[in-house]
Motif scaffolding. Structure first.
Motif, mmCIF file in Angstrom:
data_model
loop_
_atom_site.group_PDB
_atom_site.id
_atom_site.type_symbol
_atom_site.label_atom_id
_atom_site.label_comp_id
_atom_site.label_asym_id
_atom_site.label_seq_id
_atom_site.Cartn_x
_atom_site.Cartn_y
_atom_site.Cartn_z
ATOM 1 N N SER A 125 37.661 36.023 41.811
ATOM 2 C CA SER A 125 37.749 37.117 41.087
ATOM 3 C C SER A 125 37.558 38.187 41.997
ATOM 4 N N ASP B 133 41.134 37.089 35.280
ATOM 5 C CA ASP B 133 40.925 36.665 36.725
ATOM 6 C C ASP B 133 40.571 34.859 36.428
ATOM 7 N N ASP C 280 40.086 45.611 40.089
ATOM 8 C CA ASP C 280 40.517 45.301 41.318
ATOM 9 C C ASP C 280 41.481 46.488 42.085
#
Length: 496
Positions: A225, A419, A454
Motif C-alpha cells: 500500500s 490497495d 498516493d
C-alpha cells in the motif's frame, strides 16, 4: 436522528475500553443543545456562517501567501509554550545521521530508513509528493501478509502480520554497509474522463513495482500500500473532537439508506489492552498524535523512543546485519535515541501547527461552490464542523468551533482507489476521510504536492473524479453538473 443515537450507544458498548478511556467532562444538556445548534449543516448560502473564516477556532492563524502557510504556531500560545513549539520544530527539521557519530545528539538514523528528517516527507508541514526520482522521500510503501493474531476487544479486526523479512514497511535507503530494501518504480497510465461540457479530464492510474529487493523476494502473499505523507494541519484539534461526536456520524449498515456507511477505526492504544478510536493515518491506524509521531520516527527514520524502543526500527530478525548495526541510544536518555522529553516537544509541535484562516469565504464563487458541495452530498463524509472537548491544559483548543471537513471514519472508496491491503478494521477498499482544511494551500506550500493517499491526483478536480464506492454518486454528479458549478466547487475547496 434517533436511530443514529442508538447506533452510537451500541458502538460505545461494543468497545468498552475506548468508551472508558480518559475523555472530556460530559457536556451539560444546555451545552449539548448549543453544540447541536452551532454544528448543524448550513441552511443558506448567501453569506458565510458565523466564525466560518476561522476554521481552527481561537487558534486560527493568518493566511500567508508563501511556502510557510502551514508552518505557523497555533494562535494564542503562551511565550513558554511557543518556545517549546520552536524546539519541537527544530526536532521536526533535524537531519539524523548514522551512529556512531561525534554529533551524539543527532545520531541513530536507520539502519534502514525512508527519510533523514520529518521535514523531508512533510515538506514545510504540508503533504508530500510522488517521487520525481528514485529515493525521493514523501511516498512510503507499507507491506503485510495475511494472518496474525486477533486483537482482543476489537470487533471486526482483520488480522495481518509483517512480511517475515521486510516487516511492516519497505525502506528504500540504508546506512553504509547495508542494502536498501527496494527501489520503487512508478508508472502512470492516462485515464480519460469526459465531463458534461465536452472537455476531458485526464486522470493518472499508477502502477508500482518493487525493484531490486535487497533481502530476497517478498512473501508470496505480500500486500502493498503506497502512502503519501499527509499535511500536519490541525492535528491537535482533531485529537480534541469528542469521540461520541465522531461516532454519531457512523452508519456501518447504512441504516438511513443514503449510501454512506462510515465505520470507526478502533485500534490499540499505548497501554496494554487499551482500545481507542483511530483518528490519524490514511486508514485511521493511530489514535493519538503521540502514537502517530513515535511510529513514524521508528518506521520512517529508524529512531527509537519510549513507545518504540528498539534502535533498529522496522528491521526483522531475518535482517541480522541491520539489527546488529550500532544504534545511537544515549545512556543518559535510557538508551533511547529520542527520550520522553524530546518526544513530548515534537508532539507539542505536531499538535499545535495552526490552521490558516479561510480565503475569501464571502466571495460569490466560493459561496456557490459551498452550496454545490452541500447539495451534492459531500458533507455526508466531509462533515464540516465540530466543537472540541473542554481541555483546561490547552485553552486555545478547548471548546472551540472548528471546521475540518471530515468525519474521521472509514469508507469504501471503490476499486479505483483500492490497495487491497487490510489495515486494522479497514478493508482493502476503505480509507479514512481526510480533513480538507488547508487543502487549498497544499500546492502553494509544495508545488509538486499530490492529492489522495498516493498523490496520483495532480489537482482537486482529479481527486474528486477518483472517488468511487460510497462516493460514486457524488463523483457522477460532479461529472454531470454544469461547468460553472464545477468551477465553483473547486473554488470553494481552494478556499479551505
Amino acid at each position: 436522528m434517533p436511530d443514529r443515537k442508538i447506533m452510537v450507544l451500541a458502538l460505545l458498548a461494543a468497545f468498552p475500553a475506548a468508551a472508558g478511556s480518559p475523555g472530556p467532562t460530559p457536556r451539560s444538556p444546555q451545552e449539548a443543545e448549543r453544540v447541536a445548534a452551532v454544528t448543524a449543516p448550513a441552511g443558506r448560502f448567501d453569506a458565510p456562517e458565523p466564525f466560518e473564516s476561522r476554521p481552527g477556532g481561537a487558534g486560527t492563524v493568518a493566511a500567508r501567501t508563501d511556502g510557510q502557510a502551514l508552518s505557523q504556531p497555533s494562535g494564542g500560545m503562551s511565550a513558554a509554550r511557543e518556545l517549546d513549539f520552536l524546539v519541537g520544530k527544530a526536532l521536526f527539521e533535524k537531519l539524523w545521521v548514522a551512529a556512531p557519530s561525534s554529533t551524539t545528539a543527532s545520531d541513530g538514523l536507520g539502519p534502514l530508513f525512508n527519510a533523514r528528517s520529518c521535514l523531508q516527507c512533510h515538506r514545510d508541514d504540508g503533504r508530500g509528493s510522488p517521487p520525481a526520482h528514485p529515493g525521493d522521500p514523501g511516498l512510503l510503501m507499507r507491506i503485510s501478509v495475511p494472518g496474525g493474531p486477533p486483537r482482543a476487544g476489537i470487533e471486526a479486526w482483520i488480522a495481518t502480520a509483517p512480511d517475515p523479512v521486510y516487516g511492516w514497511q519497505l525502506q528504500d535507503q540504508a546506512n553504509r554497509g547495508l542494502a536498501a530494501e527496494y527501489r520503487l518504480e512508478l508508472r502512470y497510465d492516462d485515464l480519460p474522463v469526459a465531463l458534461s461540457d465536452g472537455t476531458v479530464a485526464t486522470l493518472r492510474r499508477p502502477t508500482y513495482r518493487i525493484a531490486d529487493p535487497g533481502y530476497g523476494p517478498l512473501h508470496a502473499e505480500a500486500m502493498l500500500s503506497p502512502r503519501l505523507a499527509p499535511a500536519m494541519t490541525g492535528l491537535g484539534l482533531l485529537e480534541a473532537i469528542p469521540e461520541a461526536d465522531i461516532l454519531a456520524h457512523a452508519d456501518p449498515g447504512d441504516a438511513d439508506g443514503d449510501g454512506i456507511s462510515g465505520r470507526p477505526a478502533f485500534v490499540p492504544g499505548e497501554v496494554a489492552g487499551e482500545v481507542l478510536l483511530g483518528r490519524f493515518g490514511w486508514k485511521g491506524g493511530s489514535p493519538t498524535v503521540r502514537q502517530q509521531t513515535a511510529e513514524a520516527l521508528s518506521a520512517d527514520i529508524g529512531i527509537s523512543s519510549p513507545l518504540f524502543p528498539v534502535h533498529w526500527g522496522d528491521c526483522m530478525a531475518a535482517q541480522s546485519a541491520c539489527r546488529d548495526a550500532p544504534g545511537g541510544g544515549d545512556p543518559g536518555q535510557g538508551g533511547l535515541e529520542l527520550d520522553a522529553a524530546a518526544l513530548d516537544l515534537l508532539v507539542h509541535y505536531a499538535r499545535n501547527l495552526g490552521v490558516p484562516a479561510r480565503r475569501d469565504p464571502e466571495g460569490a464563487p466560493v459561496l456557490r461552490g459551498k452550496q454545490v458541495f452541500y447539495e451534492t452530498g459531500c458533507i455526508a463524509c466531509h462533515v464540516p464542523k465540530y466543537v472540541t472537548a473542554r481541555l483546561p491544559a490547552r485553552p486555545k483548543q478547548s471548546f472551540q468551533l472548528i471546521w475540518p471537513y471530515s468525519d474521521l471514519l472509514l469508507h469504501d472508496m471503490g476499486e479505483g482507489l483500492a490497495d487491497h491491503r487490510p489495515d486494522g478494521r479497514a478493508t482493502g477498499r476503505e480509507w479514512k476521510t481526510p480533513p480538507l482544511w488547508g487543502i487549498g494551500l497544499a500546492q502553494q506550500v509544495n508545488p509538486a504536492a499530490g492529492f489522495l493517499h498516493d498523490g496520483r491526483a495532480r489537482s482537486l478536480l482529479e481527486a474528486v473524479l477518483w472517488h468511487g464506492g460510497e462516493a460514486a454518486a457524488q463523483r457522477d454528479a460532479v461529472i454531470a453538473m454544469p461547468a460553472p458549478d464545477r468551477d465553483a466547487l473547486i473554488a470553494f475547496l481552494e478556499s479551505l
